[in-house]
Design a protein around this motif. Structure first.
Motif, PDB file in Angstrom:
ATOM      1  N   ASP A 275       0.828  -1.215   0.000  1.00 50.06           N
ATOM      2  CA  ASP A 275       0.000   0.000   0.000  1.00 50.06           C
ATOM      3  C   ASP A 275       0.860   1.262   0.000  1.00 50.06           C
ATOM      4  O   ASP A 275       0.654   2.167  -0.812  1.00 50.06           O
ATOM      5  CB  ASP A 275      -0.928   0.003   1.225  1.00 50.06           C
ATOM      6  CG  ASP A 275      -1.791  -1.236   1.258  1.00 50.06           C
ATOM      7  OD1 ASP A 275      -2.836  -1.248   0.605  1.00 50.06           O
ATOM      8  OD2 ASP A 275      -1.387  -2.217   1.936  1.00 50.06           O
ATOM      9  N   LEU A 276       1.831   1.316   0.918  1.00 53.05           N
ATOM     10  CA  LEU A 276       2.624   2.545   1.020  1.00 53.05           C
ATOM     11  C   LEU A 276       3.463   2.766  -0.226  1.00 53.05           C
ATOM     12  O   LEU A 276       3.575   3.888  -0.711  1.00 53.05           O
ATOM     13  CB  LEU A 276       3.508   2.517   2.271  1.00 53.05           C
ATOM     14  CG  LEU A 276       2.762   2.661   3.605  1.00 53.05           C
ATOM     15  CD1 LEU A 276       3.746   2.627   4.769  1.00 53.05           C
ATOM     16  CD2 LEU A 276       1.928   3.937   3.665  1.00 53.05           C
ATOM     17  N   SER A 277       4.041   1.708  -0.767  1.00 55.54           N
ATOM     18  CA  SER A 277       4.893   1.946  -1.940  1.00 55.54           C
ATOM     19  C   SER A 277       4.036   2.315  -3.150  1.00 55.54           C
ATOM     20  O   SER A 277       4.440   3.151  -3.958  1.00 55.54           O
ATOM     21  CB  SER A 277       5.825   0.768  -2.212  1.00 55.54           C
ATOM     22  OG  SER A 277       5.062  -0.367  -2.426  1.00 55.54           O
ATOM     23  N   GLN A 278       2.854   1.742  -3.266  1.00 53.90           N
ATOM     24  CA  GLN A 278       1.973   2.116  -4.378  1.00 53.90           C
ATOM     25  C   GLN A 278       1.529   3.579  -4.255  1.00 53.90           C
ATOM     26  O   GLN A 278       1.533   4.325  -5.223  1.00 53.90           O
ATOM     27  CB  GLN A 278       0.721   1.218  -4.388  1.00 53.90           C
ATOM     28  CG  GLN A 278       0.968  -0.168  -4.916  1.00 53.90           C
ATOM     29  CD  GLN A 278       1.285  -0.165  -6.408  1.00 53.90           C
ATOM     30  OE1 GLN A 278       2.448  -0.289  -6.794  1.00 53.90           O
ATOM     31  NE2 GLN A 278       0.282   0.018  -7.250  1.00 53.90           N
ATOM     32  N   HIS A 279       1.153   3.987  -3.027  1.00 49.36           N
ATOM     33  CA  HIS A 279       0.705   5.379  -2.853  1.00 49.36           C
ATOM     34  C   HIS A 279       1.875   6.352  -3.044  1.00 49.36           C
ATOM     35  O   HIS A 279       1.681   7.463  -3.553  1.00 49.36           O
ATOM     36  CB  HIS A 279       0.041   5.582  -1.488  1.00 49.36           C
ATOM     37  CG  HIS A 279      -1.314   4.934  -1.407  1.00 49.36           C
ATOM     38  ND1 HIS A 279      -2.301   5.162  -2.342  1.00 49.36           N
ATOM     39  CD2 HIS A 279      -1.844   4.047  -0.524  1.00 49.36           C
ATOM     40  CE1 HIS A 279      -3.370   4.437  -2.051  1.00 49.36           C
ATOM     41  NE2 HIS A 279      -3.117   3.752  -0.942  1.00 49.36           N
ATOM     42  N   ALA A 280       3.073   5.923  -2.639  1.00 45.98           N
ATOM     43  CA  ALA A 280       4.246   6.786  -2.848  1.00 45.98           C
ATOM     44  C   ALA A 280       4.453   6.965  -4.360  1.00 45.98           C
ATOM     45  O   ALA A 280       4.671   8.075  -4.848  1.00 45.98           O
ATOM     46  CB  ALA A 280       5.474   6.161  -2.204  1.00 45.98           C
ATOM     47  N   LYS A 281       4.322   5.863  -5.091  1.00 46.40           N
ATOM     48  CA  LYS A 281       4.547   5.905  -6.533  1.00 46.40           C
ATOM     49  C   LYS A 281       3.485   6.779  -7.230  1.00 46.40           C
ATOM     50  O   LYS A 281       3.812   7.637  -8.033  1.00 46.40           O
ATOM     51  CB  LYS A 281       4.485   4.467  -7.077  1.00 46.40           C
ATOM     52  CG  LYS A 281       4.939   4.310  -8.493  1.00 46.40           C
ATOM     53  CD  LYS A 281       5.306   2.852  -8.782  1.00 46.40           C
ATOM     54  CE  LYS A 281       4.215   2.251  -9.656  1.00 46.40           C
ATOM     55  NZ  LYS A 281       4.286   0.811  -9.741  1.00 46.40           N
ATOM     56  N   PHE A 282       2.238   6.588  -6.879  1.00 48.69           N
ATOM     57  CA  PHE A 282       1.165   7.294  -7.582  1.00 48.69           C
ATOM     58  C   PHE A 282       1.022   8.754  -7.151  1.00 48.69           C
ATOM     59  O   PHE A 282       0.570   9.585  -7.927  1.00 48.69           O
ATOM     60  CB  PHE A 282      -0.176   6.561  -7.392  1.00 48.69           C
ATOM     61  CG  PHE A 282      -0.351   5.404  -8.328  1.00 48.69           C
ATOM     62  CD1 PHE A 282       0.435   4.257  -8.223  1.00 48.69           C
ATOM     63  CD2 PHE A 282      -1.297   5.442  -9.351  1.00 48.69           C
ATOM     64  CE1 PHE A 282       0.286   3.191  -9.084  1.00 48.69           C
ATOM     65  CE2 PHE A 282      -1.459   4.377 -10.224  1.00 48.69           C
ATOM     66  CZ  PHE A 282      -0.662   3.254 -10.090  1.00 48.69           C
ATOM     67  N   GLY A 284       3.570  10.600  -5.621  1.00 45.73           N
ATOM     68  CA  GLY A 284       4.838  11.318  -5.668  1.00 45.73           C
ATOM     69  C   GLY A 284       5.321  11.763  -4.291  1.00 45.73           C
ATOM     70  O   GLY A 284       6.342  12.426  -4.166  1.00 45.73           O
ATOM     71  N   GLU A 285       4.581  11.375  -3.233  1.00 49.19           N
ATOM     72  CA  GLU A 285       4.987  11.747  -1.860  1.00 49.19           C
ATOM     73  C   GLU A 285       5.971  10.715  -1.304  1.00 49.19           C
ATOM     74  O   GLU A 285       5.905   9.539  -1.662  1.00 49.19           O
ATOM     75  CB  GLU A 285       3.763  11.778  -0.930  1.00 49.19           C
ATOM     76  CG  GLU A 285       2.777  12.887  -1.217  1.00 49.19           C
ATOM     77  CD  GLU A 285       3.255  14.248  -0.700  1.00 49.19           C
ATOM     78  OE1 GLU A 285       4.133  14.271   0.189  1.00 49.19           O
ATOM     79  OE2 GLU A 285       2.754  15.268  -1.201  1.00 49.19           O
ATOM     80  N   ASP A 286       6.820  11.195  -0.420  1.00 48.91           N
ATOM     81  CA  ASP A 286       7.740  10.270   0.252  1.00 48.91           C
ATOM     82  C   ASP A 286       6.993   9.626   1.427  1.00 48.91           C
ATOM     83  O   ASP A 286       6.629  10.303   2.389  1.00 48.91           O
ATOM     84  CB  ASP A 286       8.960  11.067   0.752  1.00 48.91           C
ATOM     85  CG  ASP A 286       9.916  10.178   1.538  1.00 48.91           C
ATOM     86  OD1 ASP A 286       9.690   8.947   1.576  1.00 48.91           O
ATOM     87  OD2 ASP A 286      10.877  10.716   2.115  1.00 48.91           O
ATOM     88  N   LEU A 287       6.716   8.346   1.346  1.00 49.96           N
ATOM     89  CA  LEU A 287       5.992   7.677   2.422  1.00 49.96           C
ATOM     90  C   LEU A 287       6.904   6.705   3.174  1.00 49.96           C
ATOM     91  O   LEU A 287       6.466   5.657   3.649  1.00 49.96           O
ATOM     92  CB  LEU A 287       4.756   6.955   1.864  1.00 49.96           C
ATOM     93  CG  LEU A 287       3.722   7.873   1.180  1.00 49.96           C
ATOM     94  CD1 LEU A 287       2.509   7.079   0.722  1.00 49.96           C
ATOM     95  CD2 LEU A 287       3.251   9.003   2.106  1.00 49.96           C
TER      96      LEU A 287
END
Ligand code: GAP
Length: 445
Positions: A275-282, A284-287
């Motif tokens: 979840d976090l890596s997908q949201h970071a990718k989509f 553009g935020e550093d999660l």
């Protein structure tokens, strides 16, 4: 099951959704008793998962989220069920539901027709809504298909506002929506339902994550047993790799043995860093998370416990239902029971008895001056009943699971004691009216 459905409607637990308009499949409304039961259930979960822990925070996110969330989380592409269609009657059925496939075939056999299925096709479960003030520019959004994403999209906000130290958890209770193809079995498979979830962030290490996974599995099982569910009807079941949701590295269910077979109550998943890596990718935020102790930056993994509300509550109702000589009794755990105490005057036409009973009723009903508690000084969900005779009132309270009945009788007027009758043992004892608060407080601890 039929008895539970009928009791639930007759006694104000659960009604069919939109009933006067012929109903809406996959929706049910919780009546006055059902609303209390649901409230108690959610409160028990929140107390167990959030309030008693040092490193778990609560959150309450929106049901409507940017459509990008669902793209990133993989739900737009992968939140699907395989569907087959009968070429003769065009009914669509989940390809993975053997019982339904068989039942459908039986119907055709009776009419001497052959069932000819289409190949399985994927069917997306997200429920769409249209948002916007002007018809032409309305955009499609989705009602959340799981409450989970509301937590992950707020990961950075939680880090910045709460400064938690890993491992830590974020918990949430809220509605989710799924366009289920075959809703049914009462409140088992719904199109609108609630979930109670914990997203527990851990270091991205296989061994450590596996230990945390085991910890939460055991904790969740303890919760069900602690609230009185028959442990012989509970079990763990591991998902086979081809059964797992698209986000899960490993998945276990807690299952309950229902009259329609062993069924899932909740899922415990290792979601890895999906979840976090997908949201970071989509986005553009550093999660990522910076661990100051080991001076290391990483995207945490997530261990999730995902419990429904209506579905496990159905299991609690099925488990609690008992027919005994002369009565039906719902042996719900006192913490779950919609009403904890019912208060009766022995005779409704004796003003002295009624007045005394009202005083006791008010004692439990009175609003609290203590902040942070729904219950009063000792406020409990209490019911007043002065209809019919005492036997009928006991019968009526047993059927809705009220653990204790308090009767004010003529002896009360002499010595200030009342009769307290226990639902399960049906035993009665005299208790001083002034001790009632501590009597029930002790039993509800
Ligand atoms: N976030 C992970 C997740 O949503 P899930 O196994 O799809 O996992 C978790 O759902 C729980 O939610 C289930 O164990 C069940 O209790 C409840 N649930 C899921 N779909 C449901 C439905 N259509 N009707 C009622 N409850 C449902």
């Amino acid at each position: 099951m039929d008895k539970i459905v009928s009791l639930a409607k007759r006694r104000g637990f659960i009604y069919p959704g939109s009933e006067i308009y012929g109903g809406l499949s996959g929706t049910w409304d919780y009546g006055p008793l059902g609303a209390e039961l649901k409230f108690n259930f959610k409160q028990q979960w929140w107390e167990y998962m959030v309030l008693r822990r040092e490193n778990v925070f609560g959150i309450n996110a929106s049901i409507l989220m940017s459509p990008k969330v669902w793209e990133a989380s993989g739900h737009t592409a992968s939140f699907t069920d395989p569907l087959v269609e009968c070429k003769t009657c065009h009914e669509r059925i989940r390809a993975d539901f053997d019982e339904e496939i068989r039942a459908h075939g039986e119907g055709h056999k009776a009419k001497k027709e052959k069932v000819d299925w289409t190949e399985p096709r994927k069917f997306n479960l997200l429920v769409e809504a249209r948002l916007g003030a002007v018809e032409e520019s309305k955009s499609t959004v989705y009602l959340r298909g799981e409450i989970t994403q509301g937590v992950h999209v707020n990961f950075k906000n939680i880090l910045d506002s709460m400064h938690p130290k890993i491992p830590f958890g974020v918990a949430q209770i809220g509605k989710a929506f799924r366009n289920e193809i075959t809703p049914g079995n009462f409140t088992y498979r719904l199109r609108e339902f609630e979930q109670m979830e914990l997203q527990y962030y851990v270091r991205p290490e296989e061994k450590a994550a596996a230990e945390v996974f085991e910890f939460w599995k055991e904790e969740r099982m303890k919760w069900y047993i602690g609230l009185g569910l028959n442990k012989d009807r509970l079990r763990f079941r591991e998902h086979a790799p081809d059964e797992r949701a698209h986000y899960a590295r490993s998945a276990w269910d807690i299952e309950y043995e229902t009259p329609f077979g062993w069924k899932e109550a909740e899922g415990i998943h290792n979601r890895g860093n999906w979840d976090l890596s997908q949201h970071a990718k989509f986005s553009g935020e550093d999660l990522s998370y910076f661990d100051p102790e080991v001076k290391d930056r990483f995207i945490p993994w997530v261990i999730e416990t995902s419990c429904g509300v209506e579905r496990p509550l159905l299991y609690f109702l099925l488990d609690a239902y008992h027919e005994e000589e002369g009565r039906v009794v719902l042996k719900l755990h006192p913490r779950l029971a919609p009403y904890k105490v019912a208060v009766f005057p022995l005779l409704a036409n004796k003003p002295q008895l009624v007045e005394k009973a009202r005083q006791i009723y008010q004692l439990f009903k009175a609003p609290s001056s203590l902040p942070g508690r729904r219950a009063g000084k000792f406020q409990v969900q209490v019911m007043w009943d002065d209809r019919g005779n005492i036997g009928k009132r006991y019968y009526s309270q047993d059927e809705i699971g009220t653990p204790w009945c308090v009767t004010v009788d003529f002896q009360t007027l002499e010595d200030e004691t009342v009769t307290v009758r226990d639902r399960d043992s049906m035993k009665q004892e005299r208790v001083a009216a002034k001790d009632l608060e501590s009597y029930f407080a002790e039993r509800l601890q």
